[in-house]
Motif scaffolding. Structure first.
Motif, PDB file in Angstrom:
ATOM      1  N   TYR A   9      58.329  -3.597  -0.582  1.00  9.77           N
ATOM      2  CA  TYR A   9      57.030  -3.027  -0.931  1.00  9.77           C
ATOM      3  C   TYR A   9      56.652  -1.835  -0.063  1.00  9.77           C
ATOM      4  O   TYR A   9      56.851  -1.848   1.138  1.00  9.77           O
ATOM      5  N   SER A  23      40.512  -6.552   0.230  1.00 12.02           N
ATOM      6  CA  SER A  23      41.339  -7.503   0.956  1.00 12.02           C
ATOM      7  C   SER A  23      42.795  -7.063   0.853  1.00 12.02           C
ATOM      8  O   SER A  23      43.325  -6.925  -0.245  1.00 12.02           O
ATOM      9  N   MET A  24      43.395  -6.805   1.997  1.00 11.49           N
ATOM     10  CA  MET A  24      44.805  -6.426   2.019  1.00 11.49           C
ATOM     11  C   MET A  24      45.656  -7.674   1.851  1.00 11.49           C
ATOM     12  O   MET A  24      45.419  -8.679   2.528  1.00 11.49           O
ATOM     13  N   PRO A  25      46.636  -7.611   0.953  1.00 11.66           N
ATOM     14  CA  PRO A  25      47.562  -8.741   0.862  1.00 11.66           C
ATOM     15  C   PRO A  25      48.295  -8.919   2.192  1.00 11.66           C
ATOM     16  O   PRO A  25      48.583  -7.939   2.868  1.00 11.66           O
ATOM     17  N   SER A  26      48.538 -10.127   2.562  1.00  9.41           N
ATOM     18  CA  SER A  26      49.210 -10.387   3.843  1.00  9.41           C
ATOM     19  C   SER A  26      50.723 -10.350   3.667  1.00  9.41           C
ATOM     20  O   SER A  26      51.405 -11.353   3.781  1.00  9.41           O
ATOM     21  N   ILE A  27      51.223  -9.150   3.352  1.00  9.17           N
ATOM     22  CA  ILE A  27      52.661  -8.939   3.245  1.00  9.17           C
ATOM     23  C   ILE A  27      53.040  -7.764   4.131  1.00  9.17           C
ATOM     24  O   ILE A  27      52.194  -6.968   4.506  1.00  9.17           O
ATOM     25  N   TYR A  29      54.897  -4.198   4.640  1.00  4.70           N
ATOM     26  CA  TYR A  29      55.238  -3.050   3.815  1.00  4.70           C
ATOM     27  C   TYR A  29      56.397  -2.299   4.448  1.00  4.70           C
ATOM     28  O   TYR A  29      56.427  -2.096   5.654  1.00  4.70           O
TER      29      TYR A  29
END
Length: 70
Positions: A9, A23-27, A29
């Motif tokens: 990503y 809200s930022m996805p907790s992944i 990058y």
């Protein structure tokens, strides 16, 4: 030995009116790119982009861009 696979990503942060809540996805990058005033938004969210692109005519943090240019 198995390694942790690299994230597929990338995140591109653009300018414009930010939503009232976000809200930022907790992944993780692979790369983070900020475009024009998206640089201001990124820094406001505590995100340090890997690259910045644009003519920066709409950014308020022009003095901070030099550290991100390649």
């Amino acid at each position: 030995m198995l390694g942790i696979p690299e994230s597929p990503y990338s995140l591109i942060i653009i300018g414009g009116k930010a939503p009232n809540s976000f809200s930022m996805p907790s992944i993780e990058y692979k790369k983070i790119v900020a475009a024009d005033s998206g640089f201001d938004i990124a820094l406001g969210l505590g995100i340090s982009p890997d690259f910045v692109v644009g003519d920066f005519d709409s950014t308020e943090k022009r003095d901070l861009i030099d550290g991100f240019l390649h």
